[in-house]
Every structure is written in C-alpha cells, then in structure tokens.
Design a protein around this motif. Structure first.
Motif, short mmCIF file in Angstrom:
data_model
loop_
_atom_site.label_atom_id
_atom_site.label_comp_id
_atom_site.label_asym_id
_atom_site.label_seq_id
_atom_site.Cartn_x
_atom_site.Cartn_y
_atom_site.Cartn_z
N ALA A 1 11.08 -6.76 2.90
CA ALA A 1 10.06 -7.13 1.91
C ALA A 1 9.11 -5.95 1.74
CB ALA A 1 9.33 -8.39 2.36
N VAL A 2 9.58 -4.93 1.02
CA VAL A 2 8.83 -3.70 0.85
C VAL A 2 7.89 -3.84 -0.34
CG1 VAL A 2 8.96 -1.22 0.41
CG2 VAL A 2 10.76 -2.35 1.75
N GLY A 3 6.60 -3.71 -0.09
CA GLY A 3 5.65 -3.82 -1.18
C GLY A 3 4.23 -3.78 -0.66
N SER A 4 3.30 -4.02 -1.57
CA SER A 4 1.88 -4.01 -1.22
C SER A 4 1.29 -5.39 -1.48
CB SER A 4 1.14 -2.98 -2.07
OG SER A 4 1.66 -1.69 -1.82
N HIS A 5 0.38 -5.78 -0.63
CA HIS A 5 -0.32 -7.06 -0.78
C HIS A 5 -1.80 -6.74 -0.71
CE1 HIS A 5 -0.65 -11.55 0.70
NE2 HIS A 5 -1.46 -11.27 -0.28
N GLU A 6 -2.50 -6.91 -1.82
CA GLU A 6 -3.89 -6.49 -1.90
C GLU A 6 -4.80 -7.64 -2.31
OE1 GLU A 6 -3.93 -3.12 -4.58
OE2 GLU A 6 -2.77 -1.88 -3.18
N VAL A 7 -6.07 -7.49 -1.93
CA VAL A 7 -7.08 -8.48 -2.29
C VAL A 7 -8.07 -7.80 -3.24
CG1 VAL A 7 -8.97 -9.94 -1.43
CG2 VAL A 7 -6.87 -9.65 -0.07
N ILE A 8 -8.34 -8.44 -4.36
CA ILE A 8 -9.38 -7.97 -5.27
C ILE A 8 -10.62 -8.83 -5.01
CG2 ILE A 8 -10.06 -7.68 -7.69
CD1 ILE A 8 -6.36 -8.02 -6.92
N VAL A 9 -11.59 -8.27 -4.29
CA VAL A 9 -12.84 -9.00 -4.04
C VAL A 9 -13.65 -8.88 -5.32
CG1 VAL A 9 -14.82 -9.31 -2.51
CG2 VAL A 9 -12.67 -8.38 -1.60
N GLU A 10 -13.96 -10.04 -5.93
CA GLU A 10 -14.40 -10.03 -7.33
C GLU A 10 -15.90 -9.83 -7.50
OE1 GLU A 10 -10.84 -12.95 -8.95
OE2 GLU A 10 -12.62 -13.82 -8.02
N THR A 11 -16.64 -10.05 -6.44
CA THR A 11 -18.10 -9.93 -6.51
C THR A 11 -18.63 -9.88 -5.07
OG1 THR A 11 -20.12 -11.24 -6.91
CG2 THR A 11 -18.05 -12.44 -6.91
N ASN B 1 -4.45 -6.50 1.97
CA ASN B 1 -4.59 -7.77 2.67
C ASN B 1 -4.30 -7.56 4.16
OD1 ASN B 1 -4.11 -10.45 3.73
ND2 ASN B 1 -3.84 -11.15 1.63
N LYS B 2 -5.24 -7.98 5.00
CA LYS B 2 -5.10 -7.79 6.44
C LYS B 2 -3.91 -8.58 6.98
CE LYS B 2 -8.26 -7.41 10.37
NZ LYS B 2 -9.66 -7.59 10.80
N PHE B 3 -3.57 -9.68 6.28
CA PHE B 3 -2.45 -10.53 6.71
C PHE B 3 -1.36 -10.44 5.63
CE2 PHE B 3 -6.49 -12.15 8.21
CZ PHE B 3 -6.29 -12.15 9.58
N ALA B 4 -0.85 -9.23 5.45
CA ALA B 4 0.02 -8.95 4.31
C ALA B 4 1.37 -9.66 4.42
CB ALA B 4 0.22 -7.45 4.18
N ALA B 5 1.82 -10.20 3.29
CA ALA B 5 3.12 -10.85 3.22
C ALA B 5 4.24 -9.82 3.12
CB ALA B 5 3.17 -11.76 2.00
N VAL B 6 3.92 -8.65 2.60
CA VAL B 6 4.89 -7.58 2.41
C VAL B 6 4.25 -6.29 2.92
CG1 VAL B 6 5.96 -8.66 0.38
CG2 VAL B 6 4.03 -7.10 0.07
N SER B 7 5.05 -5.27 3.18
CA SER B 7 4.45 -4.01 3.63
C SER B 7 5.33 -2.84 3.21
CB SER B 7 4.23 -4.02 5.14
OG SER B 7 5.33 -3.41 5.78
N LEU B 8 4.75 -1.65 3.22
CA LEU B 8 5.52 -0.48 2.79
C LEU B 8 6.43 0.03 3.90
CD1 LEU B 8 2.80 1.20 0.55
CD2 LEU B 8 4.92 0.09 -0.19
N ASP B 9 6.29 -0.50 5.10
CA ASP B 9 7.23 -0.17 6.17
C ASP B 9 8.48 -1.02 6.02
OD1 ASP B 9 5.11 1.31 7.26
OD2 ASP B 9 4.38 -0.48 8.32
N VAL B 10 9.61 -0.44 6.39
CA VAL B 10 10.85 -1.21 6.38
C VAL B 10 10.89 -2.02 7.67
CG1 VAL B 10 13.36 -1.06 6.46
CG2 VAL B 10 12.05 0.41 4.92
#
Lengths: 336, 336
Positions: B99-109, B75-84
């Motif tokens: 908030a360490v984590g990944s925020h991804e978008v599943i484009v479905e079609t 996600n370009k506007f991620a709520a969380v990131s892998l950087d501290v």
C-alpha cells in the motif's frame, strides 16, 4: 411513492421509499437511551402487526395469536410493495421503475431480550427454515429477481427495534453487489470450469490462517480482503448456488455454525453490533457454477467513513489472520 | 504491515493497515462523551505531529510553529506509506501489493471549535488551495494513480478527533468507485461524444427540482439516486475532468458553494454528521470527456445497514426532490 431509481454515473439502483420516514426508531444512539414504547413484535401484540405470512407455532394455535416461536410478517413500513406505485421510465436520461416486491420481518423469538447466539439450536434451525420457506415462496412470483435476507443487530448495525428480528426484501432486479459477484464467478467458471467460491474454500483450507470454525457442511473464515474488521463468511463446503435448495441437514448445520461464529465474535469483541447478510443465486443464473451461496457477518464496531464511501476502497485495521486467530482461541460456549 | 489486498469475489481492493489499531478515538458515541485529552492539531502543539508538508501561515513564521491558519501534515497513523511494507503477489489465488502512498491531514483552522461552514470565505478558499496543491504534488510521484480527498464530520461521519480537519490518501491503483464512474463516463463519451456529467447537469437544470444552489462556476443538486438522504453533489458547470487544474476563480467559487450547501443542510437537519468526498480524474484518463470532477456531501444521520451492505442497493426515505426543496427554502446565512 416507492420507486427504484438508477444513478446515471454508477448504474446503481436504489429504492426511494418516502413512507419509511414514519418508521419508529426505538434505538437511538444506544440501547440505554431507548424510550419505553409498545413493542409490536412482543407476544400478545400480534394484532399490532400486519397478518403473519408464516410461523412456527404450537399445534392448535391460530395465526396472529400467541403460541408462535418464529413469526414472519409483512413490514409495516415496507420499502417495496406489490402495488405498482410509479410509472416505469427507462427511456429518459434518468431511469426508474416501480419498486415491486415484498418486505418482511422474521421475528426470531418471542423473548425481546434473547441473545440469538444462545437460542436453543433447534430454535435457530427453525429461523433458517423460515428463511428458506419465504425465499422459496417469494421466488414463485415471476416478478422476483432476487431476495435479500439480512439482519441488523444493535444501533451500530442499523436496527430500529431491539426485539430480535431479521428482514427480507424481494426485488424485481438483481442488486449491484450480487450482480458483481455473479459476474466474476461466471467469468471464472467459464475460464476455469470451476466455481470461484469452491476454489476460495480450497485455498482457505490450504493456508488455514483465516479459518474460524468448521462442521460437516460449512466452513467459516475471515475474508481475505474484508470491508469490516472481523468480517466472517460462512459457506457450504460442497458447491451450492441457491440457498432455497438447502437440505434439512444443511439448515441444521448452518444454524450451528452461525451461532458458533456469533459467540466467538462476542467473546473477542464483547457485545456486538453487526449485520448478517445472506447471498444467494438470483433467478436465471447462467451456469450452475456461476454462484455459491454464503452468509457474511459484518461487525459494525468501526465506522465506515469518507474514504470508504468516497473511494470504495476499505481501510481495515485488524488483519483477517489476527481476527481469525483470536476467534479460534476464544472459548466457545455450548448452545443451551 | 500495510498492504492492498484484492477480494477474489468482487475484485475490490482494500487496505489492511494494522498500525492504525493504535490511533486515538477521541469521539466515542457522540461529542459530549469526549474525554479531555491533548489535541495534536491545536496551535502550540505543532511538535506533536509529523513535520508539516504545506501550510498557509503568517509571513516570517517558520514551519511547525505558530502562525498558520491551514496546515497539512502526514497522518501519524497512516493507512499507507511510501515504504514498501510487503511483497507484491499478483500470481497466487489471493492477490496483494504494498500500500504505497501518502496519508495526510489537512488541519483546516487553528480553532478546534470552529464550524467550517461559517469560516471566512477567504479562509475556506485557502483550504481548497491546499487540496489542489497537495493533489498536484502527490501526482508528481509516478506511483500515484489516484488521490482521495475526504472529510469526516462528527462521530456519525467517522471522525476520530473533533478538531476540524480533512484528509487525503494517495493510492497506487484506481479505487473501485472511481474506476466504475470512469468506466461509465468513458462508455457514454464513446457513444455520445459528450461528457455524461455535463449531460446530467443539463438534465438537472431542465427539471430544476433537485437543484439546491448555483453560482458562476458551480451547481449543487441532490443526487437523483442517492446512497444517503440529502446526498448533495457539487460540480463545475463547464466540463473539467481534473480538480488539480482548477483555476483560482474556481477555487473561490467551490469554497462559497460548499459553505452554502453545508449551511443549508444544517438549517434543515440541525447539527450534522457527514462525509465530504472529492472525486477527480485518475492518472491516465483515456479521453478528456471520460470524467468530470465533483464533490459529494453524504449526510450520515441515517445508518446504512444489512440491506445496503448486503445488496449494494440503498434504501432512502427522503426523496431528493423533497430534500432539495427544503434546502432551497432554508435561510442561508451569509458567511462571516
């Protein structure tokens, strides 16, 4: 049918109230789309509502006629009722009990176009007096375990009629959010011998970054870990568990700070959809330190979506420090 | 800044993510008001998004070019990131951690106008394969304690772009709702030696009134005590705690039942704003019986307002039995 049911997985109680399917929805997507219709809360239409249970009205005027400026009536599309509408079943896999309680509307002014943030201060104090009076009265019924007072402003806030009003629902159980808050406050009081909320206020006064405004009795601050951007709490500075014990002086001061916060929010965010909720001690609080009444103002300009309803973790994109800074800097017009 | 903060009163963790202030909101009050703009999820615009982390695409095509039918991107506007992005502070009055984590978008079609309820069944199965693949991958990072997969449909569902997509956010802690469900399931398993969800399914199969549809592996039913009218849960019939272990056959069958439920909901309610949330076991489940993965579909045609956000008690005006009855009777078109 109006019953309380418990979700087996989360233990949350919900109200299933089929009758409300028929309630009017005068606010659709936004106020501009309103269909013109009869406003049951307008002065002159008193006969369209159930008989009033409380009012501030001109001396010599009689119930359910003109002359009121704050009027409390039973909700015509009540979520709960004092009649027993289903059998209790607490022994089966699925648990339910009758949703016994009162659902009332506090019509806040005869003027359907009024902005309550700008009502005369005495008028706003009368609204808070009505809240206190109804809460005291409803807690006299031994079935009442909690009274939830709330206000929905605008379509985004879930309002179904534009005329300024708030509502209350009394319940025969302590709802989930209050139970949780009381649990954590009780635990804290047991360990520390102090009220958690009182210590929170000390912390907010120490750091100052989230404080929005204060007066003699109350402090308003943006919540440290809110569910909504600009979520603002107003709490008595001195320990007080139960709103229904609020003094006249406190009602005067909560009315003033409530209006100031609403004005500051509107200055920063423009015309605002929001919810106001009043949290107070349930019946039978274990220790006087186990709760601290307060008001939460929840701006609804941002949707809560799958992440929030799925995880219970909220994603907030304006820091409370930034929100409070903007609100402090905003121009606070004097009430009329 | 992207930090997790704990509310001192409810112990709820929330994400404060200032960067998301800048995210696009293409859906305003409703889809009709959309301003024409560049759709970053459209085929041909792959360079407008961060590089893809997973895709189903035609053999011989390369990443971030045409040829995909399901595409997963950060996600370009991620709520969380892998950087501290902040210091951890768990010792002060207010508690926070990065908030360490990944925020991804599943484009479905690739088709921005597609109705996912009507996608070919194989295509929908690939979407569920993508969910499983990403969840497996993200749990390989030891910091991940939970992965929340969710879908926001329409403005009422909180979607900010109309192109069909779902999202996931991985978190370094177990969020409140999951913690609660795991707690109650764990307690039940300890006392009864059985999975609470498995027993719920037995109860629903016994009474039948809330069942919407079934297939070989899954059952769909309206929740007994829902937060939203028409709230529908889909769960594996045989005990399964962890979605990321779902077999190929199960993915085929969840895809089919998910589409059937969405079609039945649309038949009854018309064009539907909703949230889909996938609940699965967090890392380190104490007992294999302490959770049961499932999908919740939360229709958003009715606002949740002051009563719900204030009390945590939900007011629902269509009984689940009535909702399930209408959904059973609805005409279920075959997927293309």
């Amino acid at each position: 049918m109006s019953e309380l049911r418990q979700d087996p997985i989360t233990k949350r109680w919900v109200v299933i109230a089929n009758a409300r399917n028929n309630r009017p929805v005068h606010l659709k997507k936004n106020a501009e789309e309103n269909k013109p219709g009869v406003n049951p809360f307008a002065p002159g239409n008193e006969s369209l509502t159930p008989p009033e249970v409380f009012a501030f009205r001109k001396e010599g005027t009689t119930s359910d006629t003109l002359g009121w400026w704050v009027r409390v009536i039973p909700n015509k599309f009540a979520a709960v009722s004092l009649d027993v509408t289903c059998d209790e079943d607490l022994s089966g896999f699925h648990k339910k009990k009758p949703a016994v309680g009162s659902h009332e509307v506090i019509v806040e002014t005869p003027d359907e176009h009024a902005d309550i943030a700008l009502l005369p201060h005495d008028h706003m104090t009368d609204i808070w007096r009505a809240y206190r009076e109804r809460m005291q009265t409803l807690f006299q019924n031994p079935v009442t375990e909690y009274v939830q007072i709330f206000r929905n402003q605008g379509y985004g806030g879930g309002a179904s009629l534009p005329h300024p009003h708030s509502q209350l629902i009394s319940l025969p159980l302590v709802p989930k959010n209050i139970e949780e808050e009381v649990y954590h406050c009780g635990q804290y009081a047991e360990i520390n011998g102090r009220c958690l909320f009182c210590d929170l206020i000390v912390e907010e006064q120490r750091t100052k970054t989230r404080i929005v405004a204060e007066n003699e009795d109350f402090i308003a601050f943006c919540a440290y870990a809110p569910r909504f951007p600009f979520e603002t709490w107003i709490a008595p500075k001195n320990h007080a568990a139960d709103f229904s014990n609020a003094t006249e002086n406190m009602l005067t001061n909560i009315a003033a700070l409530y209006q100031e916060v609403l004005q500051r929010l509107a200055q920063v965010l423009g015309k605002l959809d929001y919810n106001m909720v009043l949290h107070t001690a349930p019946r039978n609080l274990k220790s006087p330190l186990a709760y601290h009444w307060h008001v939460e103002i929840l701006p609804r300009h941002v949707q809560r979506a799958g992440f929030e309803f799925g995880s219970g973790c909220y994603l907030v994109t304006t820091s409370p420090e930034q929100a409070a800074g903007w609100m402090r800097e905003s121009n606070n017009p004097e009430p009329a």
